[in-house]
Design an enzyme around this catalytic site. Structure first.
Site, PDB file in Angstrom:
ATOM      1  N   CYS A  56      19.923 -60.689   0.377  1.00  9.50           N
ATOM      2  CA  CYS A  56      20.357 -61.913   1.058  1.00  9.50           C
ATOM      3  C   CYS A  56      21.831 -62.240   0.778  1.00  9.50           C
ATOM      4  CB  CYS A  56      19.477 -63.082   0.639  1.00  9.50           C
ATOM      5  SG  CYS A  56      17.739 -62.761   0.922  1.00  9.50           S
ATOM      6  N   CYS A 103      17.283 -67.121   9.502  1.00  9.05           N
ATOM      7  CA  CYS A 103      16.760 -66.230   8.464  1.00  9.05           C
ATOM      8  C   CYS A 103      15.400 -65.686   8.896  1.00  9.05           C
ATOM      9  CB  CYS A 103      16.621 -66.965   7.130  1.00  9.05           C
ATOM     10  SG  CYS A 103      15.838 -65.965   5.851  1.00  9.05           S
ATOM     11  N   LYS A 118      17.554 -43.373  12.898  1.00  4.01           N
ATOM     12  CA  LYS A 118      16.874 -43.987  11.757  1.00  4.01           C
ATOM     13  C   LYS A 118      15.382 -44.137  12.065  1.00  4.01           C
ATOM     14  CE  LYS A 118      20.921 -46.510  10.147  1.00  4.01           C
ATOM     15  NZ  LYS A 118      21.509 -47.804   9.788  1.00  4.01           N
ATOM     16  N   ARG A 162      23.074 -61.555   9.201  1.00  6.22           N
ATOM     17  CA  ARG A 162      22.171 -61.526  10.361  1.00  6.22           C
ATOM     18  C   ARG A 162      21.712 -62.892  10.848  1.00  6.22           C
ATOM     19  NH1 ARG A 162      19.084 -56.551   9.406  1.00  6.22           N
ATOM     20  NH2 ARG A 162      20.666 -55.334   8.355  1.00  6.22           N
ATOM     21  N   ASP A 171     -19.807 -62.594 -13.314  1.00  3.50           N
ATOM     22  CA  ASP A 171     -19.380 -62.994 -14.650  1.00  3.50           C
ATOM     23  C   ASP A 171     -18.029 -63.714 -14.621  1.00  3.50           C
ATOM     24  OD1 ASP A 171     -19.437 -63.029 -17.531  1.00  3.50           O
ATOM     25  OD2 ASP A 171     -17.865 -61.518 -17.435  1.00  3.50           O
ATOM     26  N   ARG A 208      20.431 -60.179  16.137  1.00  3.25           N
ATOM     27  CA  ARG A 208      19.236 -59.433  16.528  1.00  3.25           C
ATOM     28  C   ARG A 208      18.538 -60.218  17.627  1.00  3.25           C
ATOM     29  NH1 ARG A 208      17.467 -55.734  12.395  1.00  3.25           N
ATOM     30  NH2 ARG A 208      15.367 -55.972  13.195  1.00  3.25           N
ATOM     31  N   CYS A 232       3.928 -56.269  22.935  1.00  2.00           N
ATOM     32  CA  CYS A 232       4.071 -54.941  22.357  1.00  2.00           C
ATOM     33  C   CYS A 232       2.933 -54.062  22.844  1.00  2.00           C
ATOM     34  CB  CYS A 232       4.055 -55.020  20.832  1.00  2.00           C
ATOM     35  SG  CYS A 232       4.428 -53.407  20.106  1.00  2.00           S
ATOM     36  N   ARG A 241      19.144 -64.335  14.314  1.00  2.00           N
ATOM     37  CA  ARG A 241      18.203 -63.804  15.296  1.00  2.00           C
ATOM     38  C   ARG A 241      18.010 -64.755  16.457  1.00  2.00           C
ATOM     39  NH1 ARG A 241      16.524 -61.369  10.675  1.00  2.00           N
ATOM     40  NH2 ARG A 241      15.283 -59.591  11.335  1.00  2.00           N
ATOM     41  N   SER A 301      10.383 -46.696  14.761  1.00  2.00           N
ATOM     42  CA  SER A 301       9.402 -46.954  13.699  1.00  2.00           C
ATOM     43  C   SER A 301       8.290 -45.908  13.727  1.00  2.00           C
ATOM     44  CB  SER A 301       8.790 -48.344  13.873  1.00  2.00           C
ATOM     45  OG  SER A 301       9.826 -49.280  13.829  1.00  2.00           O
TER      46      SER A 301
HETATM   47  N1  LIG Z   1      15.029 -59.449   4.601  1.00  2.00           N
HETATM   48  C1  LIG Z   1      15.413 -58.989   5.778  1.00  2.00           C
HETATM   49  N2  LIG Z   1      14.960 -57.818   6.181  1.00  2.00           N
HETATM   50  C2  LIG Z   1      15.362 -57.378   7.362  1.00  2.00           C
HETATM   51  C3  LIG Z   1      16.219 -58.096   8.189  1.00  2.00           C
HETATM   52  N3  LIG Z   1      16.431 -57.392   9.302  1.00  2.00           N
HETATM   53  C4  LIG Z   1      15.738 -56.272   9.182  1.00  2.00           C
HETATM   54  N4  LIG Z   1      15.101 -56.260   8.005  1.00  2.00           N
HETATM   55  C5  LIG Z   1      14.258 -55.208   7.453  1.00  2.00           C
HETATM   56  O1  LIG Z   1      14.738 -53.992   7.927  1.00  2.00           O
HETATM   57  C6  LIG Z   1      13.701 -53.315   8.586  1.00  2.00           C
HETATM   58  C7  LIG Z   1      14.289 -52.432   9.645  1.00  2.00           C
HETATM   59  O2  LIG Z   1      14.880 -53.219  10.622  1.00  2.00           O
HETATM   60  P1  LIG Z   1      15.679 -52.606  11.814  1.00  2.00           P
HETATM   61  O3  LIG Z   1      15.259 -53.325  13.041  1.00  2.00           O
HETATM   62  O4  LIG Z   1      15.565 -51.137  11.850  1.00  2.00           O
HETATM   63  O5  LIG Z   1      17.140 -53.071  11.548  1.00  2.00           O
HETATM   64  P2  LIG Z   1      18.213 -52.795  10.429  1.00  2.00           P
HETATM   65  O6  LIG Z   1      17.638 -52.179   9.242  1.00  2.00           O
HETATM   66  O7  LIG Z   1      18.945 -54.041  10.302  1.00  2.00           O
HETATM   67  O8  LIG Z   1      19.081 -51.730  11.159  1.00  2.00           O
HETATM   68  P3  LIG Z   1      20.552 -51.217  10.859  1.00  2.00           P
HETATM   69  O9  LIG Z   1      21.390 -51.927  11.814  1.00  2.00           O
HETATM   70  O10 LIG Z   1      20.432 -49.781  11.163  1.00  2.00           O
HETATM   71  O11 LIG Z   1      20.882 -51.500   9.444  1.00  2.00           O
HETATM   72  C8  LIG Z   1      12.791 -54.410   9.062  1.00  2.00           C
HETATM   73  O12 LIG Z   1      11.512 -53.985   9.197  1.00  2.00           O
HETATM   74  C9  LIG Z   1      12.862 -55.366   7.928  1.00  2.00           C
HETATM   75  O13 LIG Z   1      12.016 -54.897   6.919  1.00  2.00           O
HETATM   76  C10 LIG Z   1      16.658 -59.341   7.711  1.00  2.00           C
HETATM   77  O14 LIG Z   1      17.421 -60.036   8.354  1.00  2.00           O
HETATM   78  N5  LIG Z   1      16.221 -59.747   6.507  1.00  2.00           N
HETATM   79  C1  LIG Z   2       8.904 -56.067  14.311  1.00  2.00           C
HETATM   80  S1  LIG Z   2       9.412 -54.467  14.746  1.00  2.00           S
HETATM   81  C2  LIG Z   2      10.080 -54.699  16.350  1.00  2.00           C
HETATM   82  C3  LIG Z   2      10.597 -53.476  17.013  1.00  2.00           C
HETATM   83  C4  LIG Z   2       9.614 -52.418  17.415  1.00  2.00           C
HETATM   84  N1  LIG Z   2       8.435 -52.912  18.013  1.00  2.00           N
HETATM   85  C5  LIG Z   2       9.297 -51.499  16.249  1.00  2.00           C
HETATM   86  O1  LIG Z   2       8.149 -51.494  15.793  1.00  2.00           O
HETATM   87  O2  LIG Z   2      10.192 -50.804  15.825  1.00  2.00           O
HETATM   88  C6  LIG Z   2      10.870 -54.194  13.771  1.00  2.00           C
HETATM   89  C7  LIG Z   2      10.614 -53.505  12.455  1.00  2.00           C
HETATM   90  O3  LIG Z   2       9.933 -54.399  11.614  1.00  2.00           O
HETATM   91  C8  LIG Z   2       9.053 -53.658  10.817  1.00  2.00           C
HETATM   92  N2  LIG Z   2       7.982 -54.520  10.309  1.00  2.00           N
HETATM   93  C9  LIG Z   2       7.066 -55.192  11.013  1.00  2.00           C
HETATM   94  N3  LIG Z   2       6.221 -55.843  10.197  1.00  2.00           N
HETATM   95  C10 LIG Z   2       6.622 -55.571   8.941  1.00  2.00           C
HETATM   96  C11 LIG Z   2       6.154 -55.940   7.659  1.00  2.00           C
HETATM   97  N4  LIG Z   2       5.092 -56.726   7.499  1.00  2.00           N
HETATM   98  N5  LIG Z   2       6.809 -55.489   6.585  1.00  2.00           N
HETATM   99  C12 LIG Z   2       7.888 -54.685   6.721  1.00  2.00           C
HETATM  100  N6  LIG Z   2       8.385 -54.311   7.909  1.00  2.00           N
HETATM  101  C13 LIG Z   2       7.761 -54.736   8.999  1.00  2.00           C
HETATM  102  C14 LIG Z   2       8.551 -52.597  11.774  1.00  2.00           C
HETATM  103  O4  LIG Z   2       8.043 -51.475  11.110  1.00  2.00           O
HETATM  104  C15 LIG Z   2       9.797 -52.254  12.533  1.00  2.00           C
HETATM  105  O5  LIG Z   2      10.468 -51.197  11.918  1.00  2.00           O
HETATM  106  S1  SF4 Z   3      17.705 -62.919   7.044  1.00  2.45           S
HETATM  107 FE1  SF4 Z   3      17.040 -64.198   5.339  1.00  2.45          FE
HETATM  108  S2  SF4 Z   3      15.693 -62.856   4.224  1.00  2.45           S
HETATM  109 FE2  SF4 Z   3      16.883 -61.509   5.532  1.00  2.45          FE
HETATM  110  S3  SF4 Z   3      18.611 -60.906   4.260  1.00  2.45           S
HETATM  111 FE3  SF4 Z   3      19.205 -62.684   5.433  1.00  2.45          FE
HETATM  112  S4  SF4 Z   3      18.838 -64.414   4.079  1.00  2.45           S
HETATM  113 FE4  SF4 Z   3      17.710 -62.698   3.252  1.00  2.45          FE
HETATM  114  S1  SF4 Z   4       5.845 -53.299  14.326  1.00  2.00           S
HETATM  115 FE1  SF4 Z   4       6.733 -53.099  16.343  1.00  2.00          FE
HETATM  116  S2  SF4 Z   4       5.341 -51.674  17.314  1.00  2.00           S
HETATM  117 FE2  SF4 Z   4       4.235 -52.447  15.606  1.00  2.00          FE
HETATM  118  S3  SF4 Z   4       3.095 -54.187  16.459  1.00  2.00           S
HETATM  119 FE3  SF4 Z   4       5.002 -54.944  15.547  1.00  2.00          FE
HETATM  120  S4  SF4 Z   4       6.332 -55.095  17.281  1.00  2.00           S
HETATM  121 FE4  SF4 Z   4       4.678 -53.716  17.867  1.00  2.00          FE
END
Ligand SMILES: Nc1nc2c(ncn2[C@@H]2O[C@H](COP(=O)(O)OP(=O)(O)OP(=O)(O)O)[C@@H](O)[C@H]2O)c(=O)[nH]1
Ligand SMILES: C[S@@+](CC[C@H](N)C(=O)[O-])C[C@H]1O[C@@H](n2cnc3c(N)ncnc32)[C@H](O)[C@@H]1O
Ligand code: SF4
Ligand code: SF4
Length: 715
Positions: free
Chosen positions: A325, A342, A228, A330, A619, A84, A91, A332, A191
């Site tokens: 996990c 992570c 999605k 993944r 209290d 990723r 943003c 990043r 999102s």
């Molecule tokens: N714990 C965890 N949650 C993650 C991770 N990557 C994504 N997520 C969760 O998945 C949500 C959606 O992330 P997306 O950017 O749409 O990516 P994704 O779900 O990996 O997408 P797909 O490739 O379609 O499976 C994020 O907001 C996080 O809540 C990760 O590495 N660890």
């Molecule tokens: C950080 S954003 C980055 C990409 C883009 N700006 C967006 O909002 O889709 C990636 C995903 O993380 C999710 N996200 C951000 N903060 C979060 C939180 N506190 N808990 C769960 N998901 C979160 C967002 O809803 C989004 O779907």
């Molecule tokens: S990135 Fe970290 S928190 Fe997310 S699924 Fe992988 S080990 Fe768990």
């Molecule tokens: S979730 Fe995505 S759109 Fe919302 S503030 Fe974070 S980075 Fe920006």
């Protein structure tokens, strides 16, 4: 499974998935200690292994989907085939759960990765076995060279890159997607946390709901399948829209993914705001009993479900209640070139510095390998550090708390008949949310200060993306002004509780018609610096101070007539108590709202609720300090009362919908509102809407319109 056992398992996986034997040359023991090349030691075993179905191995049952090299294999046998990349820290939105209002501190541009550097690192990762790259952020689409980056990644298909994906907030997607697709973008996640435009503005602190919807539609039109849609579910904010989102999948090929709200630095997470996956499933099953689980794809973060017969599907990302996990694949890359193995881990290593210091990939590989080998088994350790986090086993208590939230509506759908219960008060929606979104001082401040000035400042700073229409942000926000501006101060011209002889009497309200009435009251308790953190961190020995006080307030409101001598006993249809913690002054602001449909008002109940909630806080905390002061108990606003009330309703509208929404949409309500505005000369008239819905009318849809206009609606 330890040592050679786990290794054998890895070998089985590799043999199944990897035709290229040379990849084995790089594999090492899972312990992370570099050893002799595998072909010398385990050649024999490798040869004896036949192809077989997927084997779950190791303590984490890691599923290997890809042939990543040792560089990207961690000590638990997890192969990291999914990279990723954050393209930007910036943003154009400011989602409350993700970013502070003023954005994040930005890294100087020379420290950010250039597109060439992103491509160089990507190429190396792909050579090491990465098969999927997701571009994310911040917001990836604020980056001007995003199309070139995708075009560059597209060149790596021959090296093994299979998927180029993006997660975006969708605000500028509609315009940019054709070019992104042409450059090679395979998958798109968008999102969207609400189906209510005005609520979108509250959550993301920016306008843009319609743009996001347009982005989703464009993605569908361009053939992305499924598109999605990520929805972070937060109690008191959008949880009541879960079924609306599911209904969204009826005719649209979208995969709505409900995400459990996760704690990140400073995002004011607390367990009460989190709605667990199982709770969401329950909610959906109550409406669609055949809502059922589907086959997940390996390594998916989400658990797939659908309503049979619906075009799209639903998923749950249960990062908090059931982490995934064990099958994590993944890693990043941050916008400034750090590798993060992570999402929840604190450790980052700068690939940018290594890359800029040396043109040779070998050193980069070593640094990456070492970081991957340090990856922890799961993020549970991190969660355990969050004191407020409780496993969803206590979902019941969360549910109990949510039922006191007066603004939420429930959409009950017994077969074929649509009905809805609207409990919203006749205030602009943002006020309602403020009452429910407890403890979020930042949001309170946001609505209280002049946003136009701040948006202009943001535009000057260049914080707002170039192609977002700044003038749009500057539009008049009169619609959202607190209705209390419009309610004249109570005209206390006569004292009805004292009769002419000076004796007390209870006022006869029998002649008054029943009308819906609401009242909002507030109080402050200054708890001092010793007590404040104990409440904030929920560490008070006596128990959860805010939960107990909230319940005490609600119970007290119900018993007001027993305690205040001349108060009528009325039927309370809803009461809510919420708190905002003020760190600076070590005080807690308590707000209550009460509602009734009766002959007399509910302000005494609302005032009682905040008073008793404040006393209860005292209290609960008096063992730590007695230096607490309760102050500023007051009525904030009062509505309802029909023609006889002091702050009377402007109008009651009766509407009948029997033919579905074709005959009645948002513009109709707008028309009525304009008419009432003209009639009353008030910008936010106090309107009660009575609706009779027939079969085929989407109650939830209707409620969205009324919610946006801040109408009190009764069905
Ligand atoms: N714990 C965890 N949650 C993650 C991770 N990557 C994504 N997520 C969760 O998945 C949500 C959606 O992330 P997306 O950017 O749409 O990516 P994704 O779900 O990996 O997408 P797909 O490739 O379609 O499976 C994020 O907001 C996080 O809540 C990760 O590495 N660890
Ligand atoms: C950080 S954003 C980055 C990409 C883009 N700006 C967006 O909002 O889709 C990636 C995903 O993380 C999710 N996200 C951000 N903060 C979060 C939180 N506190 N808990 C769960 N998901 C979160 C967002 O809803 C989004 O779907
Ligand atoms: S990135 Fe970290 S928190 Fe997310 S699924 Fe992988 S080990 Fe768990
Ligand atoms: S979730 Fe995505 S759109 Fe919302 S503030 Fe974070 S980075 Fe920006």
């Amino acid at each position: 499974m330890e040592g050679s056992g786990r290794l054998l398992c890895i070998l089985r996986q590799i043999s199944r998935k990897t035709p290229i034997y040379s990849r084995l040359q790089k594999a090492t023991y899972c312990s992370g200690i570099k050893t002799k090349p595998l072909d010398e030691v385990y050649q024999k075993e490798y040869e004896n292994i036949e192809e077989e179905p997927a084997v779950q191995c190791g303590p984490n049952k890691a599923e290997r989907v890809g042939p990543s090299t040792d560089t990207l294999t961690d000590t638990f046998g997890r192969q990291h085939t999914y990279l990723r990349i954050s393209l930007s820290e910036r943003c154009n939105l400011r989602c409350q759960y993700c970013m502070p209002e003023n954005g994040v501190e930005l890294t100087p541009s020379q420290k950010l990765l250039s597109s060439e550097e992103i491509l160089r690192l990507s190429e190396m990762f792909v050579k090491e076995g990465v098969e999927k790259i997701r571009l994310t952020g911040g917001e990836p689409l604020v980056r001007k060279d995003v199309v070139e980056i995708i075009r560059g990644l597209n060149e790596f298909r021959d090296l093994g890159l299979q998927t180029i994906a993006m997660t975006t907030n969708g605000v500028t997607l509609a315009r940019k997607l054709p070019a992104l697709k042409e450059a090679g973008l395979d998958l798109i996640n968008v999102s969207l946390d609400t189906l209510v435009p005005a609520k979108f503005e509250f959550i993301s602190r920016r306008k843009g709901w319609d743009r996001v919807i347009k982005g989703i539609d464009t993605a569908i039109d361009l053939g992305y399948s499924p598109v999605k849609v990520n929805c972070v579910v937060m109690r008191g904010l959008n949880e009541e829209e879960i079924c609306d989102f599911v209904a969204f999948t009826k005719d649209k090929n979208v995969d709505i993914r409900f995400i459990e709200y996760m704690p990140f630095d400073g995002n004011k997470w607390n367990s009460k705001k989190m709605v667990s996956y199982l709770e969401m499933v329950d909610t959906i099953k109550a409406r669609w009993p055949d809502f059922s689980r589907m086959q997940d794809h390996p390594n998916d973060t989400s658990k797939a479900y659908h309503v049979p017969g619906f075009t799209g599907q639903v998923g749950f990302i249960s990062s908090m209640s059931e982490h995934f996990c064990g099958t994590c694949n993944r890693i990043r890359l941050t916008a400034d070139g750090n590798l993060k193995v992570c999402l929840f881990g604190n450790t980052e290593v700068s690939l940018r510095d290594v890359m800029r210091a040396s043109p040779d990939d070998a050193e980069l590989r070593d640094v990456i390998s070492a970081a991957v080998k340090r990856k922890k088994k799961q993020h549970a350790d991190y969660l355990e550090e969050i004191e407020d986090f409780k496993c969803p086993g206590d979902g019941m208590s969360m549910r109990t708390l949510s039922t006191s939230c007066t603004h939420s509506f429930t959409t009950l759908m017994p077969a074929g008949i649509v009905s809805a219960t609207f409990l919203s008060t006749p205030q602009p929606w943002n006020t309602q949310i403020r009452q429910c979104w407890t403890g979020d001082e930042e949001s309170m401040k946001y609505w209280e200060t002049d946003r136009r000035a701040r948006l202009a400042e943001a535009a000057e700073r260049g914080d707002i993306e170039e192609d977002c229409d700044v003038t749009e942000y500057k539009q008049d926000h009169d619609n959202y002004r607190n209705i209390s501006e419009n309610i004249s101060k109570s005209d206390c011209d006569s004292l009805t509780h004292v009769d002419t002889a000076g004796k007390t009497k209870m006022v006869d309200v029998g002649y008054k018609p029943d009308t819906v009435r609401t009242a909002v009251a507030s109080a402050t308790i200054h708890v001092g610096e010793k007590v404040f953190p104990l409440i904030k961190e929920n560490k008070m020995k006596k128990g959860d101070v805010l939960s107990v006080s909230q319940l005490a307030g609600i119970m007290a409101a119900k018993r007001t007539s027993e305690l205040i001598p001349l108060c009528h006993n009325i039927f309370i249809s809803g009461v809510d108590v919420s708190f905002v913690l003020n760190e600076e002054n070590h005080c807690i602001h308590i707000t209550s709202s009460a509602k009734t449909a009766g002959k007399t008002g509910v302000e005494m109940e609302a005032i009682m609720a905040v008073s008793v909630a404040a006393i209860t806080i005292y209290d609960m905390c008096k063992a730590v300090s007695k230096d607490m002061v309760i102050s500023d108990i007051r009525l904030e606003q009062k509505t309802g009362g029909g023609l006889t009330g002091r702050k009377s309703l402007d109008i009651q509208l009766y509407m009948v919908w029997v033919l579905g929404l074709t005959g009645l949409k948002s513009p109709d309500i707008q028309l009525y509102m304009a008419w009432v505005q003209g009639l009353t000369g008030r910008k936010s008239p106090d309107v009660q809407l009575y609706m009779v819905l027939g079969p085929g009318v989407d109650g939830a849809e209707v409620s969205r319109y009324t919610f946006v206009y801040g109408l009190e609606s009764r069905v």
